[in-house]
Design a protein around this motif. Structure first.
Motif, mmCIF file in Angstrom:
data_model
loop_
_atom_site.group_PDB
_atom_site.id
_atom_site.type_symbol
_atom_site.label_atom_id
_atom_site.label_comp_id
_atom_site.label_asym_id
_atom_site.label_seq_id
_atom_site.Cartn_x
_atom_site.Cartn_y
_atom_site.Cartn_z
ATOM 1 N N THR A 15 39.822 28.516 15.021
ATOM 2 C CA THR A 15 38.814 29.493 15.453
ATOM 3 C C THR A 15 39.213 30.895 15.026
ATOM 4 O O THR A 15 38.368 31.687 14.571
ATOM 5 N N ARG A 17 41.078 31.699 12.469
ATOM 6 C CA ARG A 17 40.876 31.798 11.012
ATOM 7 C C ARG A 17 39.408 32.079 10.699
ATOM 8 O O ARG A 17 39.084 32.906 9.845
ATOM 9 N N LEU A 18 38.541 31.353 11.369
ATOM 10 C CA LEU A 18 37.105 31.526 11.126
ATOM 11 C C LEU A 18 36.654 32.937 11.504
ATOM 12 O O LEU A 18 35.924 33.590 10.756
ATOM 13 N N ALA A 22 35.023 35.612 9.032
ATOM 14 C CA ALA A 22 33.631 36.015 9.254
ATOM 15 C C ALA A 22 33.506 37.498 9.559
ATOM 16 O O ALA A 22 32.446 38.098 9.315
ATOM 17 N N VAL A 132 34.757 23.274 14.060
ATOM 18 C CA VAL A 132 35.178 24.600 13.608
ATOM 19 C C VAL A 132 35.578 24.576 12.129
ATOM 20 O O VAL A 132 35.146 25.440 11.349
ATOM 21 N N GLU A 133 36.375 23.592 11.730
ATOM 22 C CA GLU A 133 36.860 23.562 10.350
ATOM 23 C C GLU A 133 35.739 23.311 9.343
ATOM 24 O O GLU A 133 35.619 24.028 8.336
ATOM 25 N N HIS A 135 32.479 23.629 9.671
ATOM 26 C CA HIS A 135 31.456 24.685 9.628
ATOM 27 C C HIS A 135 32.011 25.990 9.054
ATOM 28 O O HIS A 135 31.236 26.806 8.533
ATOM 29 N N HIS A 136 33.316 26.185 9.129
ATOM 30 C CA HIS A 136 33.911 27.311 8.400
ATOM 31 C C HIS A 136 33.669 27.119 6.901
ATOM 32 O O HIS A 136 33.275 28.057 6.199
ATOM 33 N N TYR A 143 36.374 29.574 2.167
ATOM 34 C CA TYR A 143 37.192 28.540 2.802
ATOM 35 C C TYR A 143 36.645 27.198 2.351
ATOM 36 O O TYR A 143 35.458 26.905 2.541
#
Length: 242
Positions: A15, A17-18, A22, A132-133, A135-136, A143
């Motif tokens: 999260t 990282r995202l 973003a 999370v991963e 959708h990143h 990514y």
């Protein structure tokens, strides 16, 4: 065995990282298309936030969504918001999920997700990590599937192979990974514990799909068309949507 504490830590790191990535966007780029058909980046960020709240509902014994339409209507409502509101929502909903995960609970219990799907509570943090991963990656901001950890990639391949196992719309096949491991999935013959104990070995599928871990994951999760994969015994099958 699922280690929900370790997975919760992985969710937290993913999260962050995202959110860091973003935060480099602006309001105009949030409104631009994501890699998911029909969704802007704002739709993706809204979904990530609402999924956290939905999984809090699951862990606390409530329906994942209030109704069949709630998921889609909430995402459409939240998608047009400016970047700072989107990021705050992702961060705050993620904190609610972490707080729920930290509360004392019976992690061996069975919980219910969407459409009657059930799972062990201990696997919910991994499900959130997947959201999370992937959708990143879907945000399309640098990514890629290649940036995912080896552990995550292997576990998600295993998870999706399990999800498609026994699916009548997927032919029986073997996934051959680049380390030589073989995973059966699709309409493979189920084997009872009694059959295993008796020494019965079911027939192996005639179709084998092989390739790099990243390309296998991309095909299984619907993010790549499978053109980088190799098949033996027939053409690459189309997978139903997740």
């Amino acid at each position: 065995m699922n280690d929900h504490v370790r997975d919760l830590a992985s969710v937290r790191d993913a999260t962050e990282r995202l959110l860091t990535a973003a935060a480099k966007l602006d309001n105009a780029s949030v409104a631009e298309p994501s890699r998911l058909p029909g969704w802007s980046r704002g739709h993706v960020l809204a979904h990530i936030a609402r999924n956290a709240d939905a999984l809090v509902n699951v862990l606390e014994g409530r329906p994942m969504y209030a109704s069949a339409d709630t998921r889609d209507t909430d995402i459409e409502r939240d998608a047009p918001r400016p970047l700072d509101v989107q990021l705050a929502d992702v961060r705050e909903s993620a904190a609610r999920f972490q707080a729920t995960g930290a509360a004392p609970a019976d992690w061996s219990r069975t919980v219910e997700l969407r459409n009657g799907v059930t799972d062990a509570a201990s696997r919910v943090p991994f499900r959130r990590w997947v959201e999370v991963e992937l959708h990143h990656v879907d945000l399309g901001i640098g990514y890629e599937l290649e940036d995912l950890s080896e552990e995550f990639t292997q576990r998600e391949i295993n998870f999706l192979a399990e999800r498609f196992r026994g699916h009548s719309d997927v032919p029986a096949l073997l996934i051959k990974q680049d380390d030589g491991r073989m995973i059966p999935t699709g309409a493979v013959e189920s084997v009872s514990q009694e059959q295993i104990q008796s020494g019965y070995v079911p027939p192996l599928p005639g179709l084998t799909v092989s390739g790099r871990q990243t390309d296998l994951l991309g095909w299984l999760c619907g993010r790549r068309d499978g053109s980088a994969l190799s098949t033996d015994g027939g053409p690459l099958p189309a997978l139903p949507p997740l």
